[in-house]
Design a protein around this motif. Structure first.
Motif, PDB file in Angstrom:
ATOM      1  N   LYS A 336       0.754  -1.059  -0.001  1.00  0.00           N
ATOM      2  CA  LYS A 336      -0.137  -0.019   0.015  1.00  0.00           C
ATOM      3  C   LYS A 336       0.968   1.257  -0.076  1.00  0.00           C
ATOM      4  O   LYS A 336       1.051   1.949  -0.794  1.00  0.00           O
ATOM      5  CB  LYS A 336      -0.874  -0.148   1.257  1.00  0.00           C
ATOM      6  CG  LYS A 336      -1.750   1.137   1.378  1.00  0.00           C
ATOM      7  CD  LYS A 336      -2.569   1.180   2.626  1.00  0.00           C
ATOM      8  CE  LYS A 336      -1.761   1.225   3.836  1.00  0.00           C
ATOM      9  NZ  LYS A 336      -1.080   2.591   4.051  1.00  0.00           N
ATOM     10  N   ARG A 483      -2.715   6.580   8.709  1.00  0.00           N
ATOM     11  CA  ARG A 483      -1.639   5.630   9.261  1.00  0.00           C
ATOM     12  C   ARG A 483      -1.447   6.293  10.669  1.00  0.00           C
ATOM     13  O   ARG A 483      -1.314   7.489  10.940  1.00  0.00           O
ATOM     14  CB  ARG A 483      -0.464   5.878   8.289  1.00  0.00           C
ATOM     15  CG  ARG A 483       0.592   5.226   8.620  1.00  0.00           C
ATOM     16  CD  ARG A 483       1.679   5.213   7.562  1.00  0.00           C
ATOM     17  NE  ARG A 483       2.850   4.868   7.821  1.00  0.00           N
ATOM     18  CZ  ARG A 483       3.029   3.377   7.458  1.00  0.00           C
ATOM     19  NH1 ARG A 483       2.124   2.729   6.843  1.00  0.00           N
ATOM     20  NH2 ARG A 483       4.267   2.811   7.509  1.00  0.00           N
ATOM     21  N   GLY A 546       1.597  -3.958   5.521  1.00  0.00           N
ATOM     22  CA  GLY A 546       2.107  -4.179   6.971  1.00  0.00           C
ATOM     23  C   GLY A 546       1.062  -3.135   7.928  1.00  0.00           C
ATOM     24  O   GLY A 546       1.022  -3.156   8.905  1.00  0.00           O
TER      25      GLY A 546
END
Ligand code: ATP
Length: 875
Positions: A336, A483, A546
């Motif tokens: 990603k 994130r 991840g």
């Protein structure tokens, strides 16, 4: 004594000496060589290259052109012609063999050149200190005495003696077979220490898995340990692509077929009373007719040119077979961060002490002190600057600077005494300072190490309730596609667990939770379109990241990837069979570690998929190696990942993968087109010569057939190789990898169009014969010329079959125009004597034109049927 033990300018066995002695022996210093000195030494020692004997010189290529069974058939044919009193034929065969050879040579040579240029593009670089500055240099330009800097993810560029080593670990499996990375240090070891245990040495071609170091280069090129065993590595030289192997086999099958056919025809003709010379000449013609001389060269060149074009579009192909495999890819597993997203992050929200702060708002935040404390911790536990380094870390540094924190001063005042570097398995990193420890990483991991939380009133116990609140906050940030990173600290280094060497290894608990950082990393602009295009092309796109499941899901939703999210932990809990079923339907895998990537890859492959997988870290190398197409990131990727990959994306962009697939398909299409075209011509040639000879006529003598093959296999076939992509190339499902180039569609095409042209030419033969008992030069000329023109017509029909716009290829138009001119030259110049032709009149051209018109609908019907068959077979 091994090659690494001595060096002309250095010392014997550098592993036994101190760094200072080694520096002196190589007449260098920690600041490195001057650029001039490096140039001088390069002239003495030569380039730092291990010769693998894989590349081919011009002479090899030239010789190879004449080293084939076909050439021997033709030489035999020339000899037979001489014997039969046809000296001119013999000369012409020789000329045409030579022309074919030269042509093949030029194509092969250009292909080799393109590949060389590409090898250079993908050659690894090294960081060497030159003129006192750390400089990125081409690894082949290193010389003994150079000082090189090494860090995790690098491929060691030359043999060297370490001067500094910080938590340095190197995977030396390539050299020693030892699969566990070995720790390196600077202390000398005994002279008789085996290679695998020489801790102060690093060896060319091995991989730095962790830490960093500085080494003085002690040996380069063939003097290195790996150079000493280069012979054993010859097996890793370029191999032929599956396509080349298949075409090779096809060539052999055709060769055997011809021999069988000739063995049948000659006795048959003799029995019928044909004279032996005539019979022999027919056999020669058949042999010449059956073999598509130009095929291997055209294929190689087409693949090589395709690779060049892909390089222009930021996809560097490291292995030629990848070009073909691209066309068969039906699953793309992609990272990603940085691939689907920009990878340019900025902190958009911070959570401390139960309140959310937006750093982009100019007002002073309510809990400014705690925000600054969090950002200071995040800046110290960090290897980036605002300009350079990992994007996640740069974002934190930038946010700190926004808040007025002077990053350089802060770092200088609080030097690091130890570190636990970030890894994708660990998902966190930690730094040790004199008076504190800082940790940042995935929130669930940091939380699991924390027992207190920072509040307005100082550290408080981290209760279940506050844990739940923090988790809820992480989820809310993630749902906004942020994130999320957590930051924690401890006031003493006692929480750090150390390994045998005394280096920090882990922090298992005792942290105080400082807060959360939410970073925005928007999806790349073109990616949603590229994902949709890949899906339309029948390719499944799977995000394997991840990052956190909810962040992944939120980003996935904007890109058309949805459904359930499977996490790395879920993957662990599944058996291989269960994973195979699950992987089929799931679009998003989150919180995956590199070894889980390999399991996902294997599961998809076990389900019969051809998988392209991206990666960037050292630990991604196994996944990249095992994928059908391993795709490494050019910007973020480590050398180790790049070396393990088939393709390197120069811009790290998902859309580039989509374009590479498209180009891979287009290249395969073009190869399909010209293989079909050439085979169809050869089948028609054989059929015409065979049938006519059985009826007692010798048409299309060897010289004319060779000429036809030269005209059709030559320029036009080559031009087909660079045909623009057909309109539907990304609307079709992927090619079945089990199906070679000679598929049902091709057999239909070759059989169908071959039959049409055979029938048309035989019809023309009888029409022009007008009942005469044997062929006249006029009849031969008509058959010969009509055949050439029908071939060019067929070429455009085949392009139509693959939906290639008719007038879209200037090269092809030029090639066909040139070939027509050459044909006219044969008819209307003294060349005619050698080919046994006569000039044609207007009426004759009218007849040929009429034939072309009559044949067109038949060709189109064949093409239409083939199109239906291929679409049916694919779908
Ligand atoms: P992708 O696999 O798509 O590139 P990713 O960058 O999130 O996504 P990793 O690099 O494996 O994957 O990171 C995994 C997790 O580790 C991240 O989600 C984040 O929580 C944490 N992390 C990433 N970079 C750092 C860093 N520099 N320091 C501390 N933690 C980090």
């Amino acid at each position: 004594m091994t090659a690494g033990d001595t060096d002309s300018s250095g010392t014997a066995a550098p592993h036994t000496h101190s760094p200072a002695d080694v520096l002196a022996a190589y007449d260098t210093e920690p600041a490195g060589l001057s650029a001039d000195e490096a140039t001088r030494r390069l002239a003495d020692h030569g380039h730092n290259e291990v010769e693998r004997g894989g590349g081919r010189g011009a002479l090899d290529i030239l010789v190879a052109q004449f080293d084939s069974a076909l050439i021997w058939v033709l030489v035999a044919a020339a000899a037979l012609s001489v014997w039969a009193g046809h000296a001119v034929d013999a000369v012409l065969i020789a000329v045409i063999v030579a022309a074919n050879g030269v042509f093949g040579f030029l194509q092969d040579y250009r292909a080799e050149e393109s590949l060389d240029a590409l090898r250079e593009l993908t050659a690894p670089t090294a960081t060497a200190r030159r003129d006192g500055e750390a400089t990125a240099v081409d690894a082949t330009s290193l010389v003994p005495g150079d000082i090189v800097e090494l860090s995790g993810g690098d491929v060691v560029p030359a043999d060297g003696r370490l001067l500094e080593a910080r938590s340095l670990e190197v995977d030396e499996a390539a050299l020693t077979g030892e699969s566990v990375p070995v720790s390196k240090g600077v202390a000398p070891v005994a002279a008789d220490t085996p290679l695998a245990e020489r801790t102060p040495m690093v060896y060319k071609g091995t991989n730095v898995t962790r830490g960093s170091g500085v080494a003085v280069v002690t040996a380069t090129g063939m003097d290195t340990e790996v150079g000493g065993i280069a012979g054993e590595l010859a097996g890793t030289a370029e191999t032929d692509t599956p396509l080349q192997v298949e075409l090779d086999r096809l060539g052999r099958v055709l060769g055997i077929g011809v021999v069988v056919l000739a063995a049948l025809v000659v006795p048959l003709l003799l029995l019928r009373g044909t004279d032996p010379v005539q019979s022999a000449l027919t056999a020669i013609s058949l042999a010449v007719a059956a073999v598509p001389e130009g095929l291997p060269a055209v294929v190689t060149l087409t693949l090589a040119l395709g690779v060049r074009r892909m390089a222009d579009e930021d996809a560097l192909v490291r292995r030629l077979p990848a070009v073909e495999a691209l066309g068969a890819v039906d699953v793309i597993c992609t990272d990603k961060t940085g691939t689907l997203t920009e990878g340019e992050m900025s902190v958009s929200r911070i959570w401390v002490n139960d309140s959310i702060v937006r750093p982009d708002q100019s007002a002073e935040p309510p809990d400014a002190e705690r925000v600054d404390q969090l950002l200071r911790a995040g800046t110290l536990c960090n290897d980036a600057t605002v300009e350079a380094g990992d994007p996640t870390e740069r974002a934190i540094v930038a946010a700190a600077r926004e808040r007025g924190i002077d990053v350089a001063t802060l770092r200088a005042a609080r030097p690091r005494t130890g570190e636990i570097p970030f890894s994708s398995e660990r998902k966190w990193m930690g730094t040790v300072h004199d008076d504190a420890v800082y940790v940042k990483g995935a929130p669930e991991v940091v939380l699991s190490k924390a027992d207190r939380v920072h509040t307005a009133d100082g550290p408080r116990e981290l209760t279940e309730a506050s844990r739940d609140r923090i988790h809820a906050q992480v989820g809310a940030f993630a749902d906004d596609a942020l994130r999320v990173l957590a930051v924690g600290t401890a006031e003493s280094a006692d929480v750090v667990e150390r390994d045998a060497a005394g280096d920090p290894a882990d922090v298992s608990g005792g942290l105080t939770f400082l807060g959360l950082v939410g970073m925005i990393d928007p999806a790349r602009e073109e990616v949603a379109g590229a994902v949709a295009a890949t899906q339309r092309a029948g390719i499944d796109v799977k995000m394997v990241t991840g990052d956190n499941a909810r962040t992944a899901a939120a980003i996935g939703a904007t890109l058309g990837l949805g459904g359930a999210v499977v996490t790395g932990r879920d993957v662990e809990a599944l058996t291989d069979d269960q994973l195979r079923d699950r992987a089929e339907s799931v679009d998003i895998f989150a919180r995956t570690a590199p070894e889980q990537k390999v399991r996902i890859l294997r599961a998809l492959q076990a389900g019969g998929h051809v998988v392209a997988m991206t990666g960037d870290g050292v630990n991604d190398a196994p996944a990249l190696k095992n994928a059908d197409i391993g795709v490494a990131m050019g910007v973020r990727g480590t050398d180790v990942a790049k070396q393990a990959s088939d393709i390197v994306l120069l811009d790290d962009d998902y859309a580039t993968i989509e374009r590479a697939v498209e180009r891979g398909r287009a290249i395969f299409d073009n190869v399909w087109k010209f293989v079909g075209y050439l085979l169809s011509a050869n089948v028609a040639e054989v059929a015409i010569v065979f049938i006519a000879s059985l009826l007692g006529y010798l048409v299309l003598p060897a010289v004319q057939l060779l000429w036809i093959n030269l005209l059709t296999d030559g320029l036009p076939a080559l031009a087909l190789g660079v045909d623009p992509r057909s309109g539907d190339v990304m609307e079709r499902p992927p090619r079945d990898p089990e199906r070679g180039i000679v598929d049902r569609g091709m057999l239909g095409l070759v059989g169908g169009t071959g039959t049409v042209s055979t029938a048309a030419i035989l019809g023309l033969l009888f029409l022009t014969l007008g009942g005469a008992p044997s062929v006249t030069p006029y009849v031969t000329t008509m058959v010969f010329t009509a055949f050439v023109f029908l071939e060019f017509e067929k070429l455009y029909v085949i392009r139509w079959l693959r939906e290639t716009p008719t007038l879209s290829n200037r090269w092809l138009a030029a090639a066909v125009g040139g070939s027509v001119a050459l044909q006219l030259a044969v008819l209307y110049t003294p060349l005619a004597d050698s080919f046994g032709t006569v000039p044609l009149g207007l009426a004759d051209w009218g007849l040929i034109g009429g034939l072309m018109l009559a044949v067109l609908p038949l060709y189109l019907v064949v093409a239409y049927l083939v199109r239906r068959v291929t679409v049916g077979a694919d779908g």
